[in-house]
Design a protein around this motif. Structure first.
Motif, mmCIF file in Angstrom:
data_model
loop_
_atom_site.group_PDB
_atom_site.id
_atom_site.type_symbol
_atom_site.label_atom_id
_atom_site.label_comp_id
_atom_site.label_asym_id
_atom_site.label_seq_id
_atom_site.Cartn_x
_atom_site.Cartn_y
_atom_site.Cartn_z
ATOM 1 N N TYR A 198 8.834 -4.136 -2.742
ATOM 2 C CA TYR A 198 7.525 -3.967 -3.357
ATOM 3 C C TYR A 198 7.597 -4.051 -4.878
ATOM 4 O O TYR A 198 6.780 -4.680 -5.503
ATOM 5 C CB TYR A 198 6.953 -2.630 -2.895
ATOM 6 C CG TYR A 198 5.504 -2.381 -3.217
ATOM 7 C CD1 TYR A 198 5.106 -1.159 -3.719
ATOM 8 C CD2 TYR A 198 4.532 -3.351 -2.982
ATOM 9 C CE1 TYR A 198 3.771 -0.901 -3.999
ATOM 10 C CE2 TYR A 198 3.198 -3.108 -3.269
ATOM 11 C CZ TYR A 198 2.824 -1.868 -3.768
ATOM 12 O OH TYR A 198 1.497 -1.621 -4.042
ATOM 13 N N GLY A 199 8.561 -3.389 -5.462
ATOM 14 C CA GLY A 199 8.721 -3.487 -6.911
ATOM 15 C C GLY A 199 7.862 -2.523 -7.698
ATOM 16 O O GLY A 199 7.471 -2.822 -8.828
ATOM 17 N N ALA A 200 7.553 -1.367 -7.133
ATOM 18 C CA ALA A 200 6.667 -0.422 -7.807
ATOM 19 C C ALA A 200 7.391 0.567 -8.717
ATOM 20 O O ALA A 200 6.912 0.886 -9.792
ATOM 21 C CB ALA A 200 5.854 0.363 -6.776
ATOM 22 N N CYS A 201 8.545 1.070 -8.282
ATOM 23 C CA CYS A 201 9.125 2.186 -9.025
ATOM 24 C C CYS A 201 9.894 1.766 -10.265
ATOM 25 O O CYS A 201 10.077 2.575 -11.171
ATOM 26 C CB CYS A 201 10.013 3.036 -8.118
ATOM 27 S SG CYS A 201 11.598 2.288 -7.719
ATOM 28 N N ARG A 202 10.347 0.527 -10.322
ATOM 29 C CA ARG A 202 11.042 -0.056 -11.485
ATOM 30 C C ARG A 202 12.388 0.591 -11.764
ATOM 31 O O ARG A 202 12.968 0.414 -12.821
ATOM 32 C CB ARG A 202 10.190 -0.019 -12.771
ATOM 33 C CG ARG A 202 8.736 -0.340 -12.622
ATOM 34 C CD ARG A 202 8.440 -1.575 -11.827
ATOM 35 N NE ARG A 202 8.718 -2.793 -12.590
ATOM 36 C CZ ARG A 202 8.696 -4.016 -12.116
ATOM 37 N NH1 ARG A 202 8.434 -4.211 -10.847
ATOM 38 N NH2 ARG A 202 8.944 -5.051 -12.895
#
Lengths: 630, 153, 249
Positions: free
Chosen positions: C51-55
């Motif tokens: 997803y790539g949300a928390c970075r």
């Protein structure tokens, strides 16, 4: 119903017929009906023109042409009186009779409707005499003041679709692509990515079923930018022809499918494009077997839903697929895997509009305009013209088209007529929320992609907002941070939370509660937002903040350390007061929404600071300049 | 509300889930907002989860999940309008109508919305009332315009 | 992309200068972990798409032409010739800011506090949200519910700072089968599962369902709804199978 054109030759035959029918000496009135002039009553004006023409029985002797945006929005409603070319500004319905009598029939200009240069006092007779227009190079906008955007015949008569005919009859798709590659055309939407490089990547990407998507990005979400709107409303066929050429170059032989994505807030653009597509289909310029060849391509219009982030290509594609506009990382380019995971070539509306002109007038013509050298590398320069939306504190606001490389000073002062109300230039914001603010020291900077980026801003889509000393640069940063926080899709932590905290800190600063260490904290957080965010919205979001911190640090320090807003904008740091110019007329007291002003007739009024909400209405209504802001 | 209207709209797009955004736009154009039953019906007819439809309806600003007023007043909050005083205009309308931006008066007559730039930047500040653009608007002009629809202070 | 490598073709690349093998398009994060490298993450799980949300899974990638960029590794496809650098000063710096941002969202979460401490972040300089409910919007619950379970009962709504993981209209969603997968996968354990009086409640989504009782032991073991869902999904199984808890079937 129009007769279908079954070959490029048939198109040329139609063009010859249309131009033969046209008498260049026949009188005509061109009325600007772009969204700006419509807000000024242009539609009523157009009705008045038609009514007066009818009353005088001039229907056969005079053409009434209703156009898209002429560009000089500051002075609308605009009327051009042909064949003399008289330029009239701020025209009212009550002026129409006189225009017809004196100008159309009498051949004489009407002085009170002419543009007068505020500095030299010189009167402009024709559009070319007006300072605003004189210094422009109107290539994309050339026919906005002439053609009726609802008439495909008008477009054909001025040379429209000739590039398409030439390409389909004498050029292979790879040759068209190569021309665009060699022209060095770079994206006009903000990224400045060379169109030819993208087109090549898309053409060479594997497409097992031959489907490739061709998309025009008309989402134009930058506040302060309306170039694409004016192209879509004023000359929709220019954009459409560009896309058809692109589909041929990128996806033929194959199955290209086209979309124009128009933002929700542009209903007139949707209407004009819709009509243009319909008439193009009727003539066989769009759809199956275009101009009788084996090349087929059609375009549909998709409307945005009110989301700035959908100007980002992957978010735009997601919304076409029926999903929320959340971008995805672009390690695999959309040219290879885009809409429905197929090769997709997305370009901005203005980029597409350049394509027919490059093919019609030649690559050498295009590369002769602009900066740098693209003979070896399309990244080597910024070629062609760019349309800018020049707004804010300039005298002449509107749409400006200039060759790449024109300086900020030339645009703001020669074309823009300088700062209004005799004030001083303070800053110009370019590139919208992804761009930055540049101070006076940068006025002689030539405007092109690379120079603007080096200076900490960017060209973006072309918004250019001029500010004077009554603008607070911290407030400007605050405005953009809130805008971006509001428009962020919210997926990645850096953009969503980073912007949230940047907003909070800058809000505190503007409220007079700035702290030691705030500037360092802003710097640190904003750098991470820039480097670690998922998409270009987040990656460019810090630009307005960082550029104002770079060039206007003293204002930030004044807010934090001295609790002062030098531009007298930030409410918490200013007070409204009444000076001795007050005549006691009580107008302000009557208009004050909180009843904060007391005073009797003919006696000096006083503002109760406890009740004052700094709304500014008193200053607005006072005729005696008696309200001070400190 | 008549769900047959929703069905007609979904059928117009051949029941394609990719058309979710235009489907919702057409429903809102018809009903002036997006009623809950409409969203449920769309999910059912398109065979997509309600969560996806609800997500679309809440992501895009064009949509309202609450009934909107007969008169829609939109204030442009673009940069050019901002430097020319648009926030003050919003505050004024909020004060006069006793609602906040995004809300509708209890009598369902008047809705105040803001939008991030309509592209008429030379005319800022700008207010759109029932589809008509009013540019270069001041507090006084605004009062006149609002009086015109029967909403004076 | 001057060379066209088909996805799945074997490629070689480097990590910290050491050569490794993978396939074109493999997820970089999972590949790094396979080879024993530690890269933190919160929003990633092998069972669902990245997803790539928390970075947090940031790394520095140097491509064949020497161009370097900082990127999340969860959604980065392995390409031939890249050199991956972990824990460079820039990566460490940005990761620390990300942790501060996360801590402000979920100040009470012990998991997040521990992770932050591990990377040298103990106090955030940022004011935590007053109403912080420890949800960090990683989206794992939604992805599990959609991609693994197929119930599609929860999703993100709104956008920007108003973004929220919720059910439609924040109301109890009949699509939820109270399987508890979301509870299991949540990195800050903010969803909550309670069982009492023969009922299971997924707290955050306000979903309560009666539990089926095992014929053999008389104890409640799973929501009835869930069994019905499985019976439907799996089809062809005798419903008698579902009358007892698994060990007793």
């Amino acid at each position: 119903m129009r007769a279908r054109l079954t070959s490029p030759q048939a198109l040329e035959k139609l063009r010859a017929e249309l131009t033969a029918r046209r008498d260049p000496k026949k009188p005509a009135l061109s009325v600007c009906a772009g969204t700006g002039c419509v807000a000024y009553g242009a539609l009523k004006l157009a009705d008045a023109v038609r009514e007066e023409v009818r009353k005088r029985g001039l229907e056969d002797r005079l053409e009434v042409r209703i156009n898209g945006c002429h560009g000089f929005c500051e002075r609308g409603p605009l009327v051009l009186c042909h064949p003399h070319g008289f330029f009239y500004q701020r025209v009212q319905p009550s002026d129409v009779g006189e225009i017809l009598e004196q100008s159309t029939l009498g051949g004489k200009p009407i002085e009170r409707l002419q543009y007068v240069d505020p500095v030299t006092g010189a009167r402009a007779v024709r559009q070319e005499d007006v300072g605003f227009y004189k210094h422009q190079m109107r290539v994309l906008l050339e026919y906005n003041g002439w053609i009726d955007p609802t008439s495909i015949e008008d477009y054909i008569a001025v040379g429209g679709y000739a590039a398409l005919a030439k390409a389909l009859s004498t050029m292979k798709p790879e040759e068209v692509l190569d021309a665009i590659y060699r022209s060095g055309l770079r994206g006009r939407g903000g990224g400045g990515f060379p169109a030819g490089v993208k087109w090549k990547e898309c053409r060479h990407a594997p497409a097992p079923d031959g489907v490739r998507y061709i998309i025009a990005n008309g989402d134009e979400g930058d506040p302060g930018a309306f170039m694409d709107r004016s192209l879509m409303e004023g000359n929709p066929h220019l954009v459409i022809e560009g896309m058809i050429l692109g589909a041929y170059a990128i996806a033929h032989p194959g199955h290209p499918v086209g979309y124009i994505y128009v933002r929700n807030e542009y209903p007139l653009a949707v209407e004009r494009l819709g009509l243009a597509l319909q008439t193009a289909r009727e003539l066989g310029l769009l759809g199956e077997q275009i101009l009788g060849t084996d090349f087929s391509f059609d375009i549909q219009i998709n409307r945005g839903g009110g989301a700035f982030v959908c100007g980002e290509s992957t978010a735009l594609m997601a919304s076409i697929e029926g999903f929320v506009g959340e971008p995805r990382a672009k390690h695999i380019h959309t040219a290879v895997q885009g809409l429905y995971n197929k090769p997709t070539n997305l370009n901005n509306v203005e980029t597409w509009a350049n394509v027919p002109l490059i093919l019609a007038r030649g690559v050498d013509w295009f590369t002769s305009i602009g900066t740098g050298d693209v003979s070896r590398d399309p990244w080597g320069g910024s070629k062609g013209t760019k349309i800018f939306a020049l707004v804010g504190k300039v005298n002449n606001t509107g749409l400006v088209e200039v060759p790449m490389g024109k300086t900020l000073r030339e645009i703001i002062f020669d074309i823009g007529g300088g700062i209004r109300d005799g004030k001083q230039f303070k800053a110009v914001q370019t590139g919208g929320p992804s761009g930055g603010c540049l101070p006076a020291s940068h006025l002689d900077m030539p405007v092109d992609f690379d120079r603007l980026t080096e200076a900490g801003s960017m060209m973006g889509s072309g918004g250019m907002i001029v500010m004077d000393d009554s603008t607070c640069m911290v407030d400007v940063a605050r405005y953009f941070l809130h805008f971006l926080a509001d428009e962020s899709c919210g997926k990645c932590v850096t953009c969503r939370e980073g912007l949230k905290h940047l907003c909070r800190i800058v809000d505190r600063i503007c409220a007079g509660q700035g702290r030691e260490g705030d500037l360092e904290l802003l710097d640190e957080i904003s750098l991470t937002v820039e480097k670690a965010s998922l998409c270009a919205l987040g990656q460019t979001a810090p630009n307005p903040l960082r550029s104002t911190m770079r060039y206007f640090q003293d204002e930030y320090v004044a807010h934090i350390r001295d609790r002062k807003c030098p531009a007298k904008v930030c409410k918490a740091l200013i007070t409204f007061g009444i000076n001795d110019k007050c005549t006691g007329c009580m107008v302000c007291a009557r208009n004050c929404p909180t009843g904060a002003i007391t005073g009797e007739r003919k006696k000096l009024h006083v503002i109760d600071q406890q009740k004052c909400i700094k709304c500014g209405v008193c200053q607005e209504v006072c005729k005696f300049d008696a309200v001070d802001v400190a | 509300m008549d769900l047959a209207n929703v069905d007609r709209i979904v059928d117009k797009y051949q029941g394609s889930a990719a058309a979710l955004l235009p489907i919702l736009q057409d429903i809102q154009a018809q009903e002036n907002w997006l009623p809950r039953e409409a969203l449920a019906r769309v999910a059912e007819k398109l065979q997509v989860p309600l969560t996806r439809v609800y997500g679309m309806a809440t992501f895009f600003r064009a949509f309202s999940l609450k009934p909107r007023g007969k008169h829609i007043c939109t204030v442009c909050m673009g940069t050019a309008c901002h430097v020319r005083g648009a926030p003050k205009l919003v505050e004024k309308i909020e004060r006069d109508m006793k609602i906040k931006a995004g809300e509708t008066t209890p009598d369902l007559e008047f809705t105040l919305e803001t939008v991030n730039c309509v592209g008429a930047c030379a005319l800022g500040p700008l207010v759109i009332l029932d589809g008509t653009y009013h540019g270069n608007i001041t507090s006084a002009k605004l009062d006149k315009v609002l009086k015109g629809i029967g909403r004076s202070k | 992309m001057s060379e066209q490598h088909p996805f799945g073709a074997p490629v070689t690349f480097q990590v910290e200068g050491r050569p490794y093998e993978a396939h074109y398009g493999d997820g970089l994060l999972e590949t790094l972990r396979k080879y024993g490298y530690e890269v933190p993450s919160l929003c990633h799980h092998e069972a669902v798409s990245p997803y790539g949300a928390c970075r947090l899974c940031l790394v520095e990638v140097v491509d064949k032409r020497g161009r370097r960029k900082i990127t999340t590794s969860c959604n980065f496809p392995v390409q031939p010739g890249i050199d991956v650098r972990l824990d460079t000063p820039d990566v460490v710096r940005h990761r620390r800011v990300v942790l501060e941002l996360l801590l402000a969202m979920a100040p009470r979460s012990p998991e997040l506090q521990a992770l932050a401490a591990e990377h040298g972040v103990t106090t955030g300089r940022l004011e935590p949200d007053e109403t912080a409910e420890d949800c960090i919007l990683c989206g794992l619950c939604e992805r599990v519910c959609r991609e693994v379970v197929g119930a599609n009962a929860i999703a993100m709504s709104a956008r920007g700072t108003a973004k929220k993981m919720t059910t439609p209209y924040d109301a109890e969603n009949p699509a939820c089968i109270a399987c508890g997968a979301c509870v299991y996968v949540c990195p800050t354990k903010c969803i909550g599962l309670e069982e009492a009086d023969g009922q299971r409640t997924i707290v955050r989504w306000g979903r309560t369902l009666p539990l089926a009782v095992c014929e053999q032991t008389g104890r409640a073991f799973t929501p009835r709804f869930l069994l019905e869902h499985y019976a439907q999904e799996l089809g062809g199984l005798d419903e008698k199978v579902f009358r007892k808890a698994p060990p007793y079937r």
